[in-house]
Design a protein around this motif. Structure first.
Motif, mmCIF file in Angstrom:
data_model
loop_
_atom_site.group_PDB
_atom_site.id
_atom_site.type_symbol
_atom_site.label_atom_id
_atom_site.label_comp_id
_atom_site.label_asym_id
_atom_site.label_seq_id
_atom_site.Cartn_x
_atom_site.Cartn_y
_atom_site.Cartn_z
ATOM 1 N N GLN A 83 3.762 122.246 -3.050
ATOM 2 C CA GLN A 83 3.259 123.556 -3.452
ATOM 3 C C GLN A 83 4.254 124.649 -3.060
ATOM 4 O O GLN A 83 4.479 125.598 -3.819
ATOM 5 C CB GLN A 83 1.893 123.806 -2.814
ATOM 6 N N ARG A 84 4.855 124.528 -1.888
ATOM 7 C CA ARG A 84 5.863 125.501 -1.457
ATOM 8 C C ARG A 84 7.092 125.454 -2.360
ATOM 9 O O ARG A 84 7.652 126.495 -2.702
ATOM 10 C CB ARG A 84 6.291 125.220 -0.013
ATOM 11 N N PRO A 111 5.412 127.158 -16.517
ATOM 12 C CA PRO A 111 5.474 125.705 -16.249
ATOM 13 C C PRO A 111 5.561 125.385 -14.751
ATOM 14 O O PRO A 111 4.899 124.463 -14.271
ATOM 15 C CB PRO A 111 6.734 125.249 -16.989
ATOM 16 N N GLN A 112 6.347 126.146 -14.030
ATOM 17 C CA GLN A 112 6.487 125.911 -12.596
ATOM 18 C C GLN A 112 5.167 126.178 -11.869
ATOM 19 O O GLN A 112 4.766 125.416 -10.987
ATOM 20 C CB GLN A 112 7.590 126.805 -12.032
ATOM 21 N N ALA A 113 4.478 127.241 -12.241
ATOM 22 C CA ALA A 113 3.190 127.569 -11.622
ATOM 23 C C ALA A 113 2.116 126.538 -11.988
ATOM 24 O O ALA A 113 1.261 126.217 -11.155
ATOM 25 C CB ALA A 113 2.757 128.974 -12.021
ATOM 26 N N VAL A 114 2.152 126.016 -13.193
ATOM 27 C CA VAL A 114 1.188 124.987 -13.596
ATOM 28 C C VAL A 114 1.400 123.717 -12.778
ATOM 29 O O VAL A 114 0.428 123.086 -12.325
ATOM 30 C CB VAL A 114 1.284 124.703 -15.116
ATOM 31 N N ILE A 115 2.640 123.344 -12.551
ATOM 32 C CA ILE A 115 2.928 122.170 -11.722
ATOM 33 C C ILE A 115 2.432 122.406 -10.291
ATOM 34 O O ILE A 115 1.775 121.546 -9.698
ATOM 35 C CB ILE A 115 4.435 121.839 -11.750
ATOM 36 N N GLY A 116 2.733 123.575 -9.739
ATOM 37 C CA GLY A 116 2.242 123.905 -8.396
ATOM 38 C C GLY A 116 0.731 123.902 -8.340
ATOM 39 O O GLY A 116 0.129 123.411 -7.373
ATOM 40 N N ALA A 117 0.079 124.436 -9.375
ATOM 41 C CA ALA A 117 -1.382 124.458 -9.431
ATOM 42 C C ALA A 117 -1.939 123.038 -9.493
ATOM 43 O O ALA A 117 -2.979 122.753 -8.890
ATOM 44 C CB ALA A 117 -1.858 125.271 -10.630
ATOM 45 N N GLY A 118 -1.255 122.148 -10.183
ATOM 46 C CA GLY A 118 -1.692 120.750 -10.246
ATOM 47 C C GLY A 118 -1.720 120.115 -8.864
ATOM 48 O O GLY A 118 -2.695 119.448 -8.487
ATOM 49 N N PHE A 119 -0.656 120.321 -8.100
ATOM 50 C CA PHE A 119 -0.631 119.815 -6.724
ATOM 51 C C PHE A 119 -1.718 120.481 -5.882
ATOM 52 O O PHE A 119 -2.371 119.831 -5.066
ATOM 53 C CB PHE A 119 0.737 120.031 -6.074
ATOM 54 N N ALA A 160 -3.500 128.527 -2.263
ATOM 55 C CA ALA A 160 -2.318 128.316 -3.109
ATOM 56 C C ALA A 160 -2.709 128.213 -4.576
ATOM 57 O O ALA A 160 -2.058 128.806 -5.450
ATOM 58 C CB ALA A 160 -1.573 127.055 -2.665
ATOM 59 N N LEU A 161 -3.783 127.477 -4.858
ATOM 60 C CA LEU A 161 -4.270 127.358 -6.234
ATOM 61 C C LEU A 161 -4.603 128.727 -6.806
ATOM 62 O O LEU A 161 -4.259 129.038 -7.952
ATOM 63 C CB LEU A 161 -5.500 126.446 -6.283
ATOM 64 N N THR A 162 -5.242 129.551 -6.009
ATOM 65 C CA THR A 162 -5.584 130.903 -6.440
ATOM 66 C C THR A 162 -4.340 131.700 -6.777
ATOM 67 O O THR A 162 -4.279 132.387 -7.801
ATOM 68 C CB THR A 162 -6.395 131.615 -5.343
ATOM 69 N N ALA A 163 -3.335 131.603 -5.923
ATOM 70 C CA ALA A 163 -2.082 132.332 -6.170
ATOM 71 C C ALA A 163 -1.420 131.851 -7.456
ATOM 72 O O ALA A 163 -0.961 132.663 -8.270
ATOM 73 C CB ALA A 163 -1.137 132.171 -4.978
ATOM 74 N N PHE A 164 -1.371 130.534 -7.664
ATOM 75 C CA PHE A 164 -0.786 130.009 -8.899
ATOM 76 C C PHE A 164 -1.565 130.486 -10.120
ATOM 77 O O PHE A 164 -0.971 130.891 -11.127
ATOM 78 C CB PHE A 164 -0.720 128.480 -8.865
ATOM 79 N N ALA A 165 -2.890 130.448 -10.045
ATOM 80 C CA ALA A 165 -3.712 130.901 -11.175
ATOM 81 C C ALA A 165 -3.473 132.377 -11.454
ATOM 82 O O ALA A 165 -3.325 132.790 -12.616
ATOM 83 C CB ALA A 165 -5.194 130.646 -10.877
ATOM 84 N N PHE A 166 -3.438 133.190 -10.407
ATOM 85 C CA PHE A 166 -3.189 134.622 -10.561
ATOM 86 C C PHE A 166 -1.841 134.849 -11.238
ATOM 87 O O PHE A 166 -1.730 135.644 -12.174
ATOM 88 C CB PHE A 166 -3.217 135.296 -9.183
#
Length: 181
Positions: A83-84, A111-119, A160-166
């Motif tokens: 995630q980091r 794309p990078q945020a979607v991958i991070g959100a997946g993790f 982290a998920l919230t940050a990626f979604a935002f």
């Protein structure tokens, strides 16, 4: 300030980010229904601030993760690191894009945020249901340890998920206004 106080503060920021996502979604619907209405103007005003807001969220998320590992001495697991790896470059990319007002940044941020959100999704459910086994977890760095568990469900991976979604939503909002002109 104690680690618990920081955790409570970041949990409240998590709620604020979800509220902002809900608000921008409502404004978007109003904007689509009546492009010349009062909510359309509010949507466009928020959209002008979308990139700086996404950059701010990415920077605060990065600072928060560094606080937890370097000051609070929470040991990041493999999923935390993934995630980091997804978040840290976003902080730099979004700050630069904000200064340049580059709304085309969505091509490589989303794309990078979607991958991070997946993790983050996977890690969030691991912490919500810690009895399951994961190949990511080790004895020295378990993925199921709840260093933060505010309000009975707000964990570090949920933050982290919230940050990626935002970031995803606000980068796309910035794109939508620039592409409509």
């Amino acid at each position: 300030m104690s680690t618990h106080s920081f955790s409570l503060f970041f949990a409240l920021l998590t709620f604020a980010c979800w509220a902002a996502i809900a608000l921008i979604a409502a404004l978007y619907v109003a904007h689509r229904r009546r492009p010349d209405g009062p909510f359309a103007a509010a949507y466009e005003e928020v959209a002008r601030l979308a990139l700086p807001l996404a950059a701010l969220v990415a920077c605060v998320t990065m600072a928060g993760s560094l606080y937890y590992s370097q000051i609070a001495h929470f040991v990041p697991c493999a999923l935390c690191w993934y995630q980091r790896i997804a978040m840290y470059p976003l902080a730099i990319i979004l700050v630069v894009a904000s200064f340049r007002r580059d709304t085309r940044v969505w091509w490589y941020v989303v794309p990078q945020a979607v991958i991070g959100a997946g993790f983050a999704i996977y890690h969030t459910q691991l912490q919500a249901f810690p009895k399951q086994h994961s190949s990511f977890c080790t004895i020295s760095e378990p993925c199921t340890v709840r260093y933060v568990w505010e309000f009975g469900f707000v964990s570090l991976p949920l933050m982290a998920l919230t940050a990626f979604a935002f970031i995803i939503v606000f980068v796309l909002v910035a794109r939508s206004v620039s592409s409509s002109k």
